[in-house]
Each structure stands twice: as structure tokens, then as C-alpha cells.
Motif scaffolding. Structure first.
Motif, short mmCIF file in Angstrom:
data_model
loop_
_atom_site.label_atom_id
_atom_site.label_comp_id
_atom_site.label_asym_id
_atom_site.label_seq_id
_atom_site.Cartn_x
_atom_site.Cartn_y
_atom_site.Cartn_z
N LEU A 1 0.76 -1.25 0.06
CA LEU A 1 0.04 -0.07 0.04
C LEU A 1 0.74 1.31 0.01
CD1 LEU A 1 -3.14 0.02 0.18
CD2 LEU A 1 -3.00 0.58 2.57
N LEU A 2 1.93 1.01 0.81
CA LEU A 2 2.78 2.43 0.86
C LEU A 2 3.51 2.56 -0.29
CD1 LEU A 2 3.89 2.28 4.72
CD2 LEU A 2 2.38 3.92 3.62
N ARG A 3 3.92 1.46 -1.02
CA ARG A 3 4.45 1.34 -2.39
C ARG A 3 3.72 2.05 -3.49
NH1 ARG A 3 6.97 -3.95 -3.42
NH2 ARG A 3 5.91 -4.63 -1.44
N LEU A 4 2.37 1.69 -3.29
CA LEU A 4 1.38 2.22 -4.32
C LEU A 4 1.38 3.92 -4.15
CD1 LEU A 4 -1.34 -0.27 -4.14
CD2 LEU A 4 -0.33 0.48 -6.15
N SER A 5 1.36 4.45 -3.09
CA SER A 5 1.60 5.77 -2.78
C SER A 5 2.07 6.05 -1.40
CB SER A 5 0.09 6.24 -2.66
OG SER A 5 -0.25 7.52 -2.67
N PRO A 6 3.06 7.15 -1.47
CA PRO A 6 3.18 7.68 -0.01
C PRO A 6 2.08 8.30 0.53
CG PRO A 6 4.23 9.04 -1.81
CD PRO A 6 3.59 7.89 -2.68
N ARG A 7 2.22 8.19 1.78
CA ARG A 7 1.20 8.56 2.84
C ARG A 7 0.57 9.87 2.48
NH1 ARG A 7 -0.17 7.55 9.25
NH2 ARG A 7 -2.32 8.23 8.87
N ALA A 8 1.60 10.84 2.07
CA ALA A 8 1.30 12.33 2.01
C ALA A 8 0.14 12.57 0.71
CB ALA A 8 2.43 13.16 2.00
N ARG A 9 0.17 11.59 0.08
CA ARG A 9 -0.58 11.52 -1.35
C ARG A 9 -1.62 10.69 -1.16
NH1 ARG A 9 2.78 10.85 -5.91
NH2 ARG A 9 4.60 10.91 -4.91
N TRP A 10 -2.13 10.20 -0.14
CA TRP A 10 -3.10 9.00 -0.12
C TRP A 10 -4.52 9.78 -0.81
CZ3 TRP A 10 -2.93 5.67 4.92
CH2 TRP A 10 -1.89 4.84 4.73
N THR A 11 -5.07 8.79 -1.40
CA THR A 11 -6.44 9.17 -1.79
C THR A 11 -7.57 8.58 -0.96
OG1 THR A 11 -6.70 7.15 -3.07
CG2 THR A 11 -5.83 9.02 -4.40
#
Ligand SMILES: Nc1ncnc2c1ncn2[C@@H]1O[C@H](COP(=O)(O)OP(=O)(O)O)[C@@H](O)[C@H]1O
Ligand SMILES: [Mg+2]
Length: 184
Positions: A54-64
Motif C-alpha cells: 500500500l505504501l509503495r502504491l502511494s506515499p502517505r502524504a498523497r493518499w487518496t
């Protein structure tokens, strides 16, 4: 897909080839080596791997929204092995009530993979679970995995699984769920 064969025929090497292909296409690779684990241990391994996916899919700062939702579902999944809170996950995210909290490994795993699939679909990125030594899973764990993959196949998110194991796994999978012959 499940690859079966005796020891030494090259299953692990083949999984490595799949990993290289997936990485070439910028897919997220989730690698697990199954071991003789109790169900809590199995959940822990799944958790830590899916969290990092999940974190590789998106860094937390840019979570949808879909990312937040998947993280909440993982928090619910974590609750059964870590009732006191997010010790393992290391994030402060509310569990998603009604998801991955069924106290049933198959239903819980289905919820987390479907949530991860939603994120992957939104980002147009494939996710592949590579599971080696799959014959070490116990019947309940194998059933849970098959149930979750079966559900994924129906919903068609860009998430897939390749397992590798000794020849007896073909029969174990068939015994575990009669519909297993279809997805595999
Ligand atoms: N296609 C291949 N060409 C050459 N050597 C291979 C090939 N596939 C496997 N091997 C070698 O065979 C051995 C066993 O492979 P491995 O993938 O570990 O088998 P398994 O996982 O089926 O037990 C390894 O030493 C590996 O380097
Ligand atoms: Mg091997």
C-alpha cells in the motif's frame, strides 16, 4: 496461477522471473514465503506485506480516499492479531467497521485484497502476490487465500497471484475449495 513441481525443478527461480517481469512493468510485487505458521502468524505476514504494498502504491502524504479506505481495512485486519491497537501497523488510522473484522480468515483476507485492488485500479498499477512454498499453508489458510482470490477474479481488479509449491498442492487446492479449478 499455481506452479507445481518437485524440489529443485526451478519454481523459485521462475517466481523470480515473474518478479522481474512485474517490476519491468512497474507493478507492485508482494512476495511471501509460506511457512508452517498459526493463523495469527499468517495474518501478521500478510499484514506487513500488504502494508508495504500500500505504501509503495502511494506515499502517505498523497493518499487518496481509496488509500485511506484500504488502510482502514488493514487496520481492521490487524485488530484480530493485535487487539490493543496499531502496534504493528505503526499508523493511527481508525478501523473500517464491518470490513476485515469477521473473525474469518477468508472473509477478512477478501476484504483487504479487494480494498488493495481498488487502490491498484485507481492508480492503474498491477499488483502480483508471489507465494512460494505454498504447500506449507494449512487447510484454513489455503482455503482463505483461494476464497479471496476467487472473489478478486470476479471483480477483476488488477491484482493477481502466482503460487509455487510441491506437487501435492494441486490436490490440496482442489480439496480446499471445489471452485479452485476455475481460477487456477
Ligand atoms: N532455468 C534454469 N536454468 C538453470 N538452472 C536453473 C533453472 N531453474 C532452476 N535452476 C537451478 O536449479 C536449482 C533449483 O531451483 P529452484 O528454483 O530453487 O527450485 P525449486 O524452487 O523448484 O525447488 C537452483 O540452483 C537453480 O539455480
Ligand atoms: Mg523453491
Amino acid at each position: 496461477m499455481i506452479i507445481t513441481g518437485l524440489r529443485g525443478v526451478g519454481k523459485t527461480v521462475l517466481l523470480g522471473e515473474f518478479r522481474a517481469l512485474a517490476e519491468e512493468h512497474a507493478w507492485i510485487v508482494v512476495e511471501l514465503e509460506a511457512s508452517k505458521n498459526d493463523d495469527a502468524g499468517f495474518r501478521r505476514v500478510i499484514l506487513s506485506q500488504l502494508k508495504s504494498a500500500l505504501l509503495r502504491l502511494s506515499p502517505r502524504a498523497r493518499w487518496t480516499d481509496a488509500m485511506h479506505r484500504a488502510a482502514s481495512v488493514l487496520t481492521s485486519f490487524n485488530a484480530s492479531v493485535d487487539p490493543s491497537g496499531a502496534v504493528q501497523l505503526g499508523w493511527d488510522i481508525e478501523p473500517a467497521a464491518g470490513y476485515a473484522d469477521h473473525a474469518d480468515l477468508g472473509l477478512d483476507l477478501t476484504d483487504v485484497l479487494v480494498a488493495l485492488g481498488g487502490v491498484a485500479r485507481g492508480k492503474n498499477v498491477g499488483v502480483v502476490l508471489l507465494i512460494d512454498e505454498i504447500q506449507f499453508l494449512n487447510t484454513l489458510q489455503l482455503e482463505a487465500l483461494i476464497q479471496a482470490i476467487h472473489r478478486l477474479v470476479q471483480r477483476k481488479p488488477p491484482v493477481t497471484m502466482i503460487g509455487a509449491g510441491l506437487p501435492q498442492i494441486a490436490e490440496l487446492v482442489g480439496d480446499a475449495k471445489s471452485y479452485a479449478e476455475r481460477p487456477f
